[in-house]
Motif scaffolding. Structure first.
Motif, PDB file in Angstrom:
ATOM      1  N   ALA B  34       0.819  -1.208   0.000  1.00  0.00           N
ATOM      2  CA  ALA B  34       0.000   0.000   0.000  1.00  0.00           C
ATOM      3  C   ALA B  34       0.852   1.256   0.000  1.00  0.00           C
ATOM      4  O   ALA B  34       0.439   2.293  -0.477  1.00  0.00           O
ATOM      5  N   SER B  35       2.027   1.178   0.493  1.00  0.00           N
ATOM      6  CA  SER B  35       2.814   2.373   0.714  1.00  0.00           C
ATOM      7  C   SER B  35       4.266   2.075   0.397  1.00  0.00           C
ATOM      8  O   SER B  35       4.790   1.030   0.735  1.00  0.00           O
ATOM      9  N   GLY B  36       4.889   2.999  -0.260  1.00  0.00           N
ATOM     10  CA  GLY B  36       6.289   2.769  -0.584  1.00  0.00           C
ATOM     11  C   GLY B  36       7.224   3.460   0.381  1.00  0.00           C
ATOM     12  O   GLY B  36       8.422   3.539   0.132  1.00  0.00           O
ATOM     13  N   GLU B  37       6.699   3.939   1.497  1.00  0.00           N
ATOM     14  CA  GLU B  37       7.530   4.781   2.344  1.00  0.00           C
ATOM     15  C   GLU B  37       8.630   4.014   3.056  1.00  0.00           C
ATOM     16  O   GLU B  37       9.663   4.547   3.354  1.00  0.00           O
ATOM     17  N   LEU B  38       8.339   2.760   3.376  1.00  0.00           N
ATOM     18  CA  LEU B  38       9.337   1.998   4.112  1.00  0.00           C
ATOM     19  C   LEU B  38      10.075   1.061   3.160  1.00  0.00           C
ATOM     20  O   LEU B  38       9.458   0.329   2.411  1.00  0.00           O
ATOM     21  N   SER B  39      11.378   1.084   3.240  1.00  0.00           N
ATOM     22  CA  SER B  39      12.137   0.220   2.352  1.00  0.00           C
ATOM     23  C   SER B  39      11.998  -1.228   2.779  1.00  0.00           C
ATOM     24  O   SER B  39      11.575  -1.525   3.888  1.00  0.00           O
ATOM     25  N   GLN B  40      12.349  -2.119   1.919  1.00  0.00           N
ATOM     26  CA  GLN B  40      12.013  -3.521   2.119  1.00  0.00           C
ATOM     27  C   GLN B  40      13.245  -4.412   2.186  1.00  0.00           C
ATOM     28  O   GLN B  40      13.246  -5.506   1.645  1.00  0.00           O
ATOM     29  N   LEU B  76      14.116  -0.105  12.623  1.00  0.00           N
ATOM     30  CA  LEU B  76      14.486  -1.096  11.619  1.00  0.00           C
ATOM     31  C   LEU B  76      14.384  -0.504  10.212  1.00  0.00           C
ATOM     32  O   LEU B  76      15.115  -0.887   9.310  1.00  0.00           O
ATOM     33  N   ARG B  77      13.450   0.400  10.036  1.00  0.00           N
ATOM     34  CA  ARG B  77      13.273   1.094   8.768  1.00  0.00           C
ATOM     35  C   ARG B  77      13.419   2.594   8.994  1.00  0.00           C
ATOM     36  O   ARG B  77      13.360   3.064  10.129  1.00  0.00           O
ATOM     37  N   ASP B  78      13.541   3.314   7.904  1.00  0.00           N
ATOM     38  CA  ASP B  78      13.548   4.769   8.009  1.00  0.00           C
ATOM     39  C   ASP B  78      12.124   5.296   8.146  1.00  0.00           C
ATOM     40  O   ASP B  78      11.165   4.591   7.888  1.00  0.00           O
ATOM     41  N   GLY B  79      12.039   6.548   8.543  1.00  0.00           N
ATOM     42  CA  GLY B  79      10.745   7.211   8.442  1.00  0.00           C
ATOM     43  C   GLY B  79      10.016   7.401   9.753  1.00  0.00           C
ATOM     44  O   GLY B  79       8.906   7.930   9.763  1.00  0.00           O
TER      45      GLY B  79
END
Lengths: 606, 606
Positions: B34-40, B76-79
């Motif tokens: 749904a969202s690309g804000e968090l890298s994978q 763990l992720r950015d943002g």
């Protein structure tokens, strides 16, 4: 509006009830959530056998036969045809009516055979185009009502001595098979083509929505891996394998079909304890007045505040002392106060659930003499051996269970002049919260309205409210988790439960009620209006979805049963799937079914 | 990527494991839903105390103290920033690691105090910005893992003699309070500001996601109407009221805080049956090789077929006979086959669940000598009084439970050379379906690959596969519904259960296994390849969501427990809410939190 009959569903139902006053025919409130394809005329749940369009009832001594013969062109809404005995809410409203009438109007019936008038098909289940075109809330509500009707079939079998047998004279798919699963005995014609199936997953990307997954393992005891395989085969399973896997009880050759069905029905009928020679009572039309802003029956009424999103419901206690014996009930039939209240409340819950999704909070009040309610309860419990009294108690049980699974916030207001005692105390125990006034309203000016428009400030308002636990709260009206509402309330706290039960029969004022944990809060006159107003207004400010989820959890503390698993585990997963693009999206399986195009799935597992 | 440490989460984890070979640092597959804000970047679940960023462990005799001190900038992720001891998956991975190590490495620890290093705050719960920015699948997976860790805390308390105490030295909100709910005893500092709360509903429009609603009523026995009120109060409840409502066990003044916490921990420690003088074993780093297409450990490996959406998992049986005594296990520690298998399987399940959502079907094979597996099982069950052996069995139990709630289709393939016996038979019993080859593969050409790339066609392939029920299947590894997998499989069919249990210890070929209902199908060589291929390919064609829903129902036939209610009823409702616009939509409460804008709700109740 309906394509053939030339009348809106509501007009049709209203007219059929003999022109009850005030039944509005205008569009219901609220635009459809996801799709505008289906019109939103108000739905009525009142019908009678002479007005059925989709079912026939025939009687042969102790055996009744319910024959499904769905009229393709008589869907409740436009936009779909009810082919192959597929059904919509309108078909199921008739089934619900039939099941209720069989219990009350036909004490002589001890076995009920459900079969189909169509050649080679029993039922194709819920109509797919109807589901595909319906907004999310409609699908959820539809599944809830159909589940309740199937639970009612099981209740009639278990508690009323009316065993249901499914005589599958052709293939039963999806909801068709799930209807059979609600029956005590399933017979499938063995003709190399008839089968039972749950094709929802492979064909539609959804779950069987009326208890199938739960009943297959937990009731029929089909092994879970076979159930998995079965539920991925659109063509289903028939014949000896269906018997071996426990999907049906017997596969019967066409040549022996009629006589075997009759023999089996007779066997089940012979086991019943229904009385000989009893006369039924007629479920006469409800005296109901319905406008946009109010619903009114003989003992139950509701004010609908669309701006505030609140329904204020008042249940009135009995207007007179109870009769001395069960014979009187037999003579007076549907007018008997407990039965009338159960029927009216039942209809109101269904009406508001279906037609008023914007009313997110239901406030319950009662008005009357608590002692009189307890007197009626004593009559009922003292005469429970009587088949009719038993039916009345069971009906009240089912109605309260319907309330328990209603996705509305329930708040009970216990004020002077109220009668939350025994059976009516269950309304307060079913509520998410209850407020009981400590003392009386000091401001006795009769011209000052109460917090909202409910009538108050009468002579009896000078006496503080009381509530009473009584025998009716101790086992006769179990929730679907098989606990009483008191046991659920005090789950894990046996001392508190014992303290409440010990005071059975006593009239308790607010201080005692609060101390015993029977009400949530007991503010006095100074705080009452503000505290109640805040609670109600605050509720309207919360996410309706989160409230539904919270209430579905808190209302069912403790153990689970087949019924609570259906409404909790199974329905919650189905609701989730119903909102997901793989099913309900424009390229989802539910929407693409029958178009020749394959559904597009997000392959990621969640 | 992480803002401060200068390394991707996977790189960080990989490096911390001492440079295991093959750990890929590239992006995981699949775009966010749904969202690309968090890298994978791929997530690793391996860590150790000297690498913790958010927790500290201190030891004082029989009492360990786990102090939460979340590093704001080490998400763990950015943002998002992990303020106020809020947590993300990275914080919870450390907690999981700590709970596991306390069990295995510290037999001397009999009570564990969880507290916070922050002033006036215990924990603000799951980080809201992280949740708001995460795709649906991430939120669901995150909640599942955090739930499993909290269930593990309860398991340590109930089964390992390590009682957990929550020492809430400040406010515990949402997931912070839910962590406390998983503890056996909850202490709240009584300073007029500290409170416990579940603000999810009023602030975020979602449910408490880690068991809160279930534990409040079913474990703490808070009355349902008080629970309702509590869960609508963002500010929560503290002090004497929190005790009276059973939300906490005691409210302790600041002046007496330290000594009361210490006293209470000592009391709980005194009740434990943990052994005196035992030495722990170190949970040494897993020897893991990870590439895009394969995962490999000492005894467990997986081939990842991204095109087909399938993971083929092979578990190898013990390479040698078991040692003669439990002392040997103590000496050899983490290398002992049952413990190594449990750890590897546990890590693999977490890795695939989190990093490979597109692999919707997991195929399980085993390879080895079934007699040897049974010999290890006998050693374990014969030495269960030994604390370490007990821990190993419990770890296997928890790992299998993790599999039960994994939203992937599980298929067991039982072929010549396999060892589905006793503890490893549980893998087949946990599967949605199992296929067992009747006879051997007639085509013995070693150059012809099997159905997929799993190694076969060795000398032992000339002998038909066998399976064996054994004592390990009869109670030591219960599912979260408190039934064995055999009892769940034969729910409602006591004769079939008795027949299967009666043959405990015997090696059963395919015909007997199928007849007893221990495997789903037993095709022979002629049908095998086609039947298995069809089953697997068909699975990939179904709606992933519908499969999740079906499996969540069929896997848990029969009774429910607190744990199954959390994963079934509560999580399913939460998942539904997570997909609804009122929470997750651009104007929903979860997305608008902290923006100063009010959420926009569709007021209709569903």
């Amino acid at each position: 509006m309906a394509a053939t009959a030339g009348a809106a569903p509501e007009a049709r139902a209203s007219g059929e009830q003999g022109g009850e006053p005030g039944m509005s025919e205008q569009e219901g409130r609220g635009a459809p959530e996801a799709s505008g394809e289906l019109s939103q005329a108000r739905v009525s749940f009142q019908t009678a056998p002479d007005r059925y369009r989709h079912w026939r009832i025939a009687f042969d001594g102790a055996v009744a036969t319910l024959t499904m013969d769905v009229a393709e062109d008589n869907g409740l809404r436009d936009g779909y045809e009810l082919k192959l005995n597929s059904y919509d809410l309108g078909v199921d409203i008739e089934l619900y009516d039939a099941v209720q009438r069989l219990r009350f109007e036909h004490p002589e019936v001890r076995a009920v055979v459900i079969t189909s008038a169509k050649d080679k098909v029993f039922s194709a289940g819920a109509n797919i185009r109807m589901l595909a075109a319906s907004p999310h809330a409609w699908k959820v509500n539809f599944c809830k009502f159909t589940n309740e009707t199937r639970n009612g079939i099981e209740d009639a079998t278990a508690c009323s001595g009316q065993a249901y047998l499914a005589a599958l004279n052709g293939t039963a798919s999806g909801g068709g098979y799930e209807l059979a699963l609600a029956c005590e005995h399933i017979m499938l014609i063995d003709d190399r083509s008839a089968a039972v199936s749950l094709p929802e997953l492979p064909l539609l990307g959804v779950l069987p929505g009326t208890g199938g997954l739960t009943r297959v393992t937990d009731k029929r005891h089909v092994r879970r891996d076979l159930a998995d395989h079965f539920s991925t085969r659109p063509e289903g399973v028939g014949g000896a394998k269906a018997v071996a896997w426990r999907l049906v009880d017997e596969a019967v050759p066409r040549s022996a079909w009629s006589q075997t069905v009759a023999a089996r029905a007779a066997e089940f009928a012979a086991r019943s304890a229904r009385p000989a020679g009893a006369a039924g009572i007629e479920l006469t039309p409800l005296g109901k007045t319905r406008t946009d802003d109010a619903v009114s029956y003989g003992h139950v009424s509701a004010l609908l505040d669309h701006a505030g999103g609140v329904a204020e419901i008042t249940v009135r206690g009995p207007g007179q002392e109870p009769p001395a014996s069960a014979e009187w009930i037999q003579d007076h039939g549907a007018g008997f106060w407990p039965l009338a209240v159960a029927r009216e409340l039942d209809d109101l819950v269904l009406d508001l659930r279906t037609n008023e999704p914007g009313l997110g909070t239901w406030i319950f009040r009662t008005a009357g003499d608590p002692g009189r309610v307890l007197a009626y309860d004593r009559l009922l419990l003292g005469s429970r051996d009587d088949w009719l009294v038993n039916e009345i108690i069971l009906y009240l049980k089912r109605t309260l269970r319907r309330l328990d699974v209603t996705s509305r916030s329930l708040i009970a207001l216990i004020e002077p002049g109220s009668c939350f005692a025994g059976s009516l105390l269950e309304l307060a125990l079913a509520a998410d919260r209850s407020y009981m006034l400590a003392g009386v309203f000091e401001d006795a000016d009769p011209d000052v309205a109460s917090w909202r428009g409910a009538p108050r400030r009468r002579a009896e308002d000078a006496v503080p409210a009381v509530i009473a636990v009584a025998e009716m709260n101790l086992g006769a009206l179990p929730m679907s988790n098989d606990l009483t509402r008191l046991q659920t309330r005090f789950f894990g706290d046996p001392d508190a439960l014992a303290a409440a039960e010990k005071l059975a029969g006593q009239l308790l004022e607010a201080g005692d009620a609060e101390r015993l944990g029977l009400v949530t809060f007991a503010p006095d006159d100074i705080d009452w209006a503000e505290e109640v107003r805040l609670a109600v207004e605050e509720r309207s400010g919360f996410s309706p979805d989160a409230l539904t989820g919270m209430e579905a959890n808190y209302r069912f503390a403790g153990p689970e049963t087949l019924e609570t698993k259906i409404f909790g585990r199974l329905s919650a997963w189905q609701n989730w799937i119903f909102t997901r693009p793989s099913a309900a999206g424009p390229d989802g399986a539910l929407r693409r079914y029958g178009t020749g195009q394959r559904a597009v799935f997000d392959r990621k597992r969640v």
